[in-house]
Design a protein around this motif. Sequence first.
Motif, PDB file in Angstrom:
ATOM      1  N   SER A  67      34.631  45.940  38.090  1.00  0.00           N
ATOM      2  CA  SER A  67      35.714  44.798  38.178  1.00  0.00           C
ATOM      3  C   SER A  67      35.143  43.536  37.371  1.00  0.00           C
ATOM      4  O   SER A  67      36.054  42.577  37.145  1.00  0.00           O
ATOM      5  CB  SER A  67      36.067  44.466  39.610  1.00  0.00           C
ATOM      6  OG  SER A  67      37.088  45.531  40.177  1.00  0.00           O
ATOM      7  N   VAL A  68      34.047  43.325  37.491  1.00  0.00           N
ATOM      8  CA  VAL A  68      33.649  42.076  36.683  1.00  0.00           C
ATOM      9  C   VAL A  68      33.007  42.159  35.222  1.00  0.00           C
ATOM     10  O   VAL A  68      33.540  41.806  34.222  1.00  0.00           O
ATOM     11  CB  VAL A  68      32.599  41.389  37.462  1.00  0.00           C
ATOM     12  CG1 VAL A  68      31.939  40.087  36.763  1.00  0.00           C
ATOM     13  CG2 VAL A  68      33.144  40.816  38.872  1.00  0.00           C
ATOM     14  N   ALA A  69      31.983  43.085  34.992  1.00  0.00           N
ATOM     15  CA  ALA A  69      31.226  43.074  33.713  1.00  0.00           C
ATOM     16  C   ALA A  69      32.079  43.998  32.887  1.00  0.00           C
ATOM     17  O   ALA A  69      32.062  43.496  31.433  1.00  0.00           O
ATOM     18  CB  ALA A  69      30.099  43.717  33.898  1.00  0.00           C
ATOM     19  N   TYR A  70      32.584  44.984  33.021  1.00  0.00           N
ATOM     20  CA  TYR A  70      33.478  45.802  32.139  1.00  0.00           C
ATOM     21  C   TYR A  70      34.488  45.173  31.696  1.00  0.00           C
ATOM     22  O   TYR A  70      34.629  45.155  30.270  1.00  0.00           O
ATOM     23  CB  TYR A  70      33.758  47.083  32.918  1.00  0.00           C
ATOM     24  CG  TYR A  70      34.685  48.032  32.131  1.00  0.00           C
ATOM     25  CD1 TYR A  70      33.903  48.499  31.012  1.00  0.00           C
ATOM     26  CD2 TYR A  70      36.010  48.639  32.301  1.00  0.00           C
ATOM     27  CE1 TYR A  70      34.756  49.684  30.052  1.00  0.00           C
ATOM     28  CE2 TYR A  70      36.656  49.345  31.625  1.00  0.00           C
ATOM     29  CZ  TYR A  70      36.130  49.928  30.321  1.00  0.00           C
ATOM     30  OH  TYR A  70      36.883  50.802  29.738  1.00  0.00           O
ATOM     31  N   PRO A  71      35.325  44.239  32.380  1.00  0.00           N
ATOM     32  CA  PRO A  71      36.205  43.534  31.660  1.00  0.00           C
ATOM     33  C   PRO A  71      35.919  42.213  31.312  1.00  0.00           C
ATOM     34  O   PRO A  71      36.518  41.322  30.701  1.00  0.00           O
ATOM     35  CB  PRO A  71      37.411  43.403  32.657  1.00  0.00           C
ATOM     36  CG  PRO A  71      36.772  43.671  34.162  1.00  0.00           C
ATOM     37  CD  PRO A  71      35.657  44.558  33.653  1.00  0.00           C
ATOM     38  N   LYS A  72      34.331  41.849  31.426  1.00  0.00           N
ATOM     39  CA  LYS A  72      33.884  40.707  31.091  1.00  0.00           C
ATOM     40  C   LYS A  72      34.720  39.469  31.674  1.00  0.00           C
ATOM     41  O   LYS A  72      34.946  38.400  30.867  1.00  0.00           O
ATOM     42  CB  LYS A  72      33.773  40.580  29.560  1.00  0.00           C
ATOM     43  CG  LYS A  72      32.997  39.899  28.932  1.00  0.00           C
ATOM     44  CD  LYS A  72      32.577  39.431  27.709  1.00  0.00           C
ATOM     45  CE  LYS A  72      31.169  38.693  27.372  1.00  0.00           C
ATOM     46  NZ  LYS A  72      31.053  38.238  25.860  1.00  0.00           N
ATOM     47  N   LEU A  73      35.002  39.780  32.782  1.00  0.00           N
ATOM     48  CA  LEU A  73      35.481  38.382  33.456  1.00  0.00           C
ATOM     49  C   LEU A  73      34.715  37.234  34.100  1.00  0.00           C
ATOM     50  O   LEU A  73      33.416  37.420  34.205  1.00  0.00           O
ATOM     51  CB  LEU A  73      36.141  39.038  34.645  1.00  0.00           C
ATOM     52  CG  LEU A  73      37.467  39.759  34.449  1.00  0.00           C
ATOM     53  CD1 LEU A  73      38.079  40.550  35.569  1.00  0.00           C
ATOM     54  CD2 LEU A  73      38.651  38.724  33.707  1.00  0.00           C
ATOM     55  N   ASN A  74      35.328  36.069  34.070  1.00  0.00           N
ATOM     56  CA  ASN A  74      34.252  34.897  34.229  1.00  0.00           C
ATOM     57  C   ASN A  74      33.775  34.580  35.201  1.00  0.00           C
ATOM     58  O   ASN A  74      33.886  33.724  36.058  1.00  0.00           O
ATOM     59  CB  ASN A  74      35.070  33.705  33.711  1.00  0.00           C
ATOM     60  CG  ASN A  74      34.370  32.444  33.113  1.00  0.00           C
ATOM     61  OD1 ASN A  74      33.220  32.638  33.136  1.00  0.00           O
ATOM     62  ND2 ASN A  74      35.018  31.406  33.228  1.00  0.00           N
ATOM     63  N   VAL A  75      33.303  35.639  36.106  1.00  0.00           N
ATOM     64  CA  VAL A  75      32.793  35.359  37.570  1.00  0.00           C
ATOM     65  C   VAL A  75      31.278  35.049  37.327  1.00  0.00           C
ATOM     66  O   VAL A  75      30.511  35.484  36.770  1.00  0.00           O
ATOM     67  CB  VAL A  75      33.118  36.797  38.250  1.00  0.00           C
ATOM     68  CG1 VAL A  75      32.179  36.799  39.722  1.00  0.00           C
ATOM     69  CG2 VAL A  75      34.268  37.285  38.509  1.00  0.00           C
ATOM     70  N   LYS A  76      30.862  34.248  38.422  1.00  0.00           N
ATOM     71  CA  LYS A  76      29.478  33.821  38.511  1.00  0.00           C
ATOM     72  C   LYS A  76      29.129  34.437  39.678  1.00  0.00           C
ATOM     73  O   LYS A  76      29.493  33.998  40.967  1.00  0.00           O
ATOM     74  CB  LYS A  76      29.366  32.142  38.486  1.00  0.00           C
ATOM     75  CG  LYS A  76      30.118  31.631  37.436  1.00  0.00           C
ATOM     76  CD  LYS A  76      29.884  32.210  36.016  1.00  0.00           C
ATOM     77  CE  LYS A  76      30.764  31.428  34.940  1.00  0.00           C
ATOM     78  NZ  LYS A  76      30.934  31.793  33.724  1.00  0.00           N
ATOM     79  N   ILE A  77      28.028  35.234  39.792  1.00  0.00           N
ATOM     80  CA  ILE A  77      27.660  35.886  41.057  1.00  0.00           C
ATOM     81  C   ILE A  77      26.244  35.214  41.427  1.00  0.00           C
ATOM     82  O   ILE A  77      25.275  35.103  40.730  1.00  0.00           O
ATOM     83  CB  ILE A  77      27.100  37.314  41.012  1.00  0.00           C
ATOM     84  CG1 ILE A  77      28.513  37.981  40.390  1.00  0.00           C
ATOM     85  CG2 ILE A  77      26.654  37.868  41.980  1.00  0.00           C
ATOM     86  CD1 ILE A  77      28.218  39.406  39.520  1.00  0.00           C
ATOM     87  N   ALA A  78      26.571  34.079  42.371  1.00  0.00           N
ATOM     88  CA  ALA A  78      25.213  33.242  42.755  1.00  0.00           C
ATOM     89  C   ALA A  78      24.616  33.743  43.908  1.00  0.00           C
ATOM     90  O   ALA A  78      25.217  33.639  45.084  1.00  0.00           O
ATOM     91  CB  ALA A  78      25.952  31.680  42.961  1.00  0.00           C
ATOM     92  N   ALA A  79      23.534  34.586  43.868  1.00  0.00           N
ATOM     93  CA  ALA A  79      22.947  35.351  44.800  1.00  0.00           C
ATOM     94  C   ALA A  79      21.754  34.524  45.438  1.00  0.00           C
ATOM     95  O   ALA A  79      20.828  34.093  44.749  1.00  0.00           O
ATOM     96  CB  ALA A  79      22.530  36.648  44.630  1.00  0.00           C
ATOM     97  N   THR A  80      21.558  34.257  46.693  1.00  0.00           N
ATOM     98  CA  THR A  80      20.478  33.581  47.160  1.00  0.00           C
ATOM     99  C   THR A  80      19.709  34.563  47.999  1.00  0.00           C
ATOM    100  O   THR A  80      20.207  35.890  48.097  1.00  0.00           O
ATOM    101  CB  THR A  80      20.960  32.367  48.168  1.00  0.00           C
ATOM    102  OG1 THR A  80      21.599  33.118  49.324  1.00  0.00           O
ATOM    103  CG2 THR A  80      22.008  31.330  47.499  1.00  0.00           C
ATOM    104  N   HIS A  81      18.728  34.144  48.695  1.00  0.00           N
ATOM    105  CA  HIS A  81      17.631  35.071  49.512  1.00  0.00           C
ATOM    106  C   HIS A  81      17.242  36.274  48.916  1.00  0.00           C
ATOM    107  O   HIS A  81      17.262  37.361  49.149  1.00  0.00           O
ATOM    108  CB  HIS A  81      18.523  35.423  50.914  1.00  0.00           C
ATOM    109  CG  HIS A  81      18.882  34.198  51.638  1.00  0.00           C
ATOM    110  ND1 HIS A  81      19.568  33.256  51.193  1.00  0.00           N
ATOM    111  CD2 HIS A  81      18.124  33.895  52.881  1.00  0.00           C
ATOM    112  CE1 HIS A  81      19.584  32.321  52.140  1.00  0.00           C
ATOM    113  NE2 HIS A  81      18.718  32.568  53.182  1.00  0.00           N
TER     114      HIS A  81
END
Lengths: 314, 276
Positions: free
Chosen positions: A93-107
């Motif tokens: 849903s994000v990388a394949y369509p190259k959508l402008n999503v920032k996955i900001a992962a902590t911990h």
Amino acid sequence: MADKVATRDAYGNALLILGAENPNVVVLDADLSKSTKTADFGKKYPERFFNMGIAEANLIGTAAGLAAAGKIPFASTFAIFAVGRAFEQIRNSVAYPKLNVKIAATHSGITVGEDGGSHQAIEDVAIMRAVPNMVVLVPADGEETRQVILAAAKYIGPVYIRMGRLAVPLLFGEDYHFEIGKANVLKEGTDVAIMANGLMVSMALEAAVELALEGISVSVVNVASVKPLDEETIVRVAKQTKAVVTAEEHNIIGGLGSAIAEVLGEKLPTPMVRVGLKDTFGESGRPQELLEKYGLTKAALIEAVHEVLVKKLG
Amino acid sequence: MTNIALKRIANTLRQDIISMLVTSKSGHPGGSLSAAEILATLFFREMRINPEDPRWADRDRFVLSKGHAAPVLYAALAEKGYFPKEELQGLRQTGRMLQGHPDMKKTPGVDMSTGSLGQGLSAANGMALAGKLDGKDYRVFALLGDGEMAEGQIWEAAMASAHYNLDNVTAVLDFNGLQIDGTTDSVMCSNPLAEKWRAFCWHVIEVDGHDVDALVEAFAEAKQVKGKPTIIIAKTVKGKGVSFMEDQAGWHGNAPSVEQGEQALKELREEALTLG
């Protein structure tokens, strides 16, 4: 000892800057906003903050839809849940369509500490790095995190940002310059290079000081941009030192060490030693004790440098 | 467009589905055929879209969560004028734009890349949230499959649509009762569906998914519902319109041969004649 700040705290502050700068920035969380530090954004910009509950697949999918409609979503949760639970949503849903999503992962990593191995993501960089279209960033301190978050917001496309729970030394001032795709040579040396990211960068700098006393001249390279990787700088430094130690709070399989080994293997075969988790899960404990137990310390770096120098001279 | 014209379009979409699958020798006829009236009604009556401007910011959005039914979407897009009909013959072929499952980067008119089941409603919710934030009145439609009801993410998303009062989301459930391994009841019972969606605080409308008049009315009702999302549970027949495909799980993901395709087209042309 330098002042310390957790990269997740710097993330929370950077979001406030972005919130004021850009009305298209929205933030999503999965019931961890106090821990991921997105809660302050939520308080200041409640209409642009979406708590999705404990539902990471939907967190990422909703972020994809927001991006498809022109928003710049920062989707936050712990690294283990973002990359682990929602991997396929990130991929399809994000990388394949190259959508402008920032996955900001902590911990990320074992410095999650007491929560134990189930909550310590040690394979997230390997997984995210293997996904086409994904940018993978691992900042080393608070200032770099601030710059990484601002750069990620400016970049159009999916970005995975890996942050930690633990307070780590402040290394950089505002004159520091992070750029996606660029590694930063923090210290030039001639005998060996330590290429590190995340909390291993400060240890690499300390190790370099101690090794200088032994007469070993160490280059320290901060590789916050794991993908795209600054191959030019890595090859240039390796050519100069002819020995490389990599260091990361991640499994030695698939992360920064692997990325650098891939580049050097093809372009400039160089003796290497990889410091990281030796294909093992973590466990509960105090972060500092776990770093020692699993060999992520200044002493471990010094030992790795000695080891790689034997290979180089052998 | 009149309801009889929508029925004719549904018939045309079915003929296009058969013809492109015969050429590609690969694809999913059953769940494409079952959704023909739903897509005809959406693309030729209900949705505010402009094929001249596929990325128009104020357009209604369509998310094909059951992405394997891509042929019916492509047929509708071509019929609407997003790209030439000849392109349909390139389905699933190397270097062509019509991918096995919808790809928003390659195909004009596709609003979301989908196909891995369970992910579409979340994306629709995201688009709907963005619309509300921007003060836009566009609506978002998502077509779900009934086999897909087994995906946990659907229910995560269903909860979120209601939580955020997304009355600009209308889901349509293509309730054809079959999935790859058999009937939906035998593989993983998701009944009672209407009650489940009501329990998730959705407005639920149940219709015959092949009755264009009923679909038109259902969409009109969905538009009036405020404060909560609507799902139209459309009872359909998998493989609808082709006698030997109807209600056969075996036609989920197998393309017809040239001979089977001719037989299917013959039946559909005969049906077209009855539509005047």
